[in-house]
Write an enzyme that holds these catalytic residues in place. Structure first.
Site, short mmCIF file in Angstrom:
data_model
loop_
_atom_site.label_atom_id
_atom_site.label_comp_id
_atom_site.label_asym_id
_atom_site.label_seq_id
_atom_site.Cartn_x
_atom_site.Cartn_y
_atom_site.Cartn_z
N GLY A 25 -22.90 3.43 13.61
CA GLY A 25 -21.62 2.97 14.15
C GLY A 25 -21.84 1.67 14.89
O GLY A 25 -22.92 1.44 15.45
N GLN B 277 -20.34 -5.29 20.47
CA GLN B 277 -21.80 -5.20 20.39
C GLN B 277 -22.42 -6.38 19.65
O GLN B 277 -23.64 -6.55 19.65
CB GLN B 277 -22.21 -3.91 19.68
N CYS C 122 -27.40 4.39 21.62
CA CYS C 122 -26.52 3.25 21.35
C CYS C 122 -27.39 2.06 20.98
O CYS C 122 -28.42 1.83 21.63
CB CYS C 122 -25.70 2.95 22.60
N LEU C 123 -26.98 1.31 19.95
CA LEU C 123 -27.76 0.14 19.54
C LEU C 123 -27.91 -0.88 20.67
O LEU C 123 -28.87 -1.64 20.69
CB LEU C 123 -27.10 -0.54 18.33
N HIS D 272 -17.52 7.45 20.77
CA HIS D 272 -18.48 6.44 21.22
C HIS D 272 -17.96 5.02 20.92
O HIS D 272 -18.00 4.14 21.79
CB HIS D 272 -19.82 6.70 20.51
N GLU D 273 -17.46 4.81 19.70
CA GLU D 273 -17.01 3.46 19.30
C GLU D 273 -15.70 3.09 19.99
O GLU D 273 -15.51 1.93 20.39
CB GLU D 273 -16.89 3.34 17.78
N HIS E 7 -16.50 1.93 23.37
CA HIS E 7 -17.01 0.55 23.36
C HIS E 7 -15.85 -0.45 23.46
O HIS E 7 -15.95 -1.46 24.16
CB HIS E 7 -17.77 0.25 22.06
NI NI Z 1 -22.93 2.17 21.08
#
Ligand code: NI
Length: 169
Positions: free
Chosen positions: A45, A50, A92-93, A134-135, A138
């Site tokens: 995701g 990000q 998370c990236l 989660h997204e 963000h």
């Molecule tokens: Ni994330």
């Protein structure tokens, strides 16, 4: 085009992203770039902030390329229904190498627009439900660490500060 992933503590990650109003070729290309950037970073995701773009766009593929039908684009998403609770390790990236258990709804229905601007609803369970939360978080400038205890969060932030100081973040 592969964009580099923005890491915590860049302020863009904690800024509420602006809604998308133009559904044109630029958006289509951008969404393709988002998938490419997500896969390159080995994620399932990715939200536009990000990669430094403060817009309400997220891409998800919980199968990581295995099922092309699993590719989801969420433009201006809103969570409209949740059910149950489910605790699972989450990462998370933008906060690489760290993971913590986060309790999220087990089942989530999201309402969003596709790249053409058409509205749709999609219900997901477990990992997909988690990705929706989660997204969407963000896009509201919220990271998963806001769902863990203050103690764990402070510890994580302290470790990250050390990494930043060492030039390893
Ligand atoms: Ni994330």
């Amino acid at each position: 085009m592969i964009y580099p992933i923005v890491k915590f503590s860049d302020p863009v990650l904690e800024t509420k992203a602006a809604p998308v109003t133009e559904f044109d070729d630029t958006l289509k290309r951008f969404v393709e770039d988002m998938f490419e950037s997500m896969y390159a970073a080995h994620g399932v995701g990715l939200a536009a902030p990000q990669i430094g773009i403060s817009r309400r766009i997220a891409v998800i593929d919980v199968t990581f390329k295995e099922d092309p039908k699993a590719k989801l684009v969420l433009v201006n998403p809103e969570i409209i229904h949740t059910e149950g609770r489910h605790a699972q390790s989450e990462g998370c990236l933008s906060i690489p190498e760290f993971r913590e258990s986060v309790t999220r709804p087990r089942k989530v229905t999201v309402r969003a627009q596709n790249v053409k601007g058409e509205f749709f609803e999609h219900t997901g369970e477990e990992l997909l439900a988690r990705a929706f939360c989660h997204e969407t978080d963000h896009l509201d400038g919220k990271l998963y660490i806001s769902h863990i205890s203050a103690l764990k969060r402070d510890l994580m932030k302290r470790k990250i500060r050390k990494l930043i100081k060492a030039g390893e973040w």
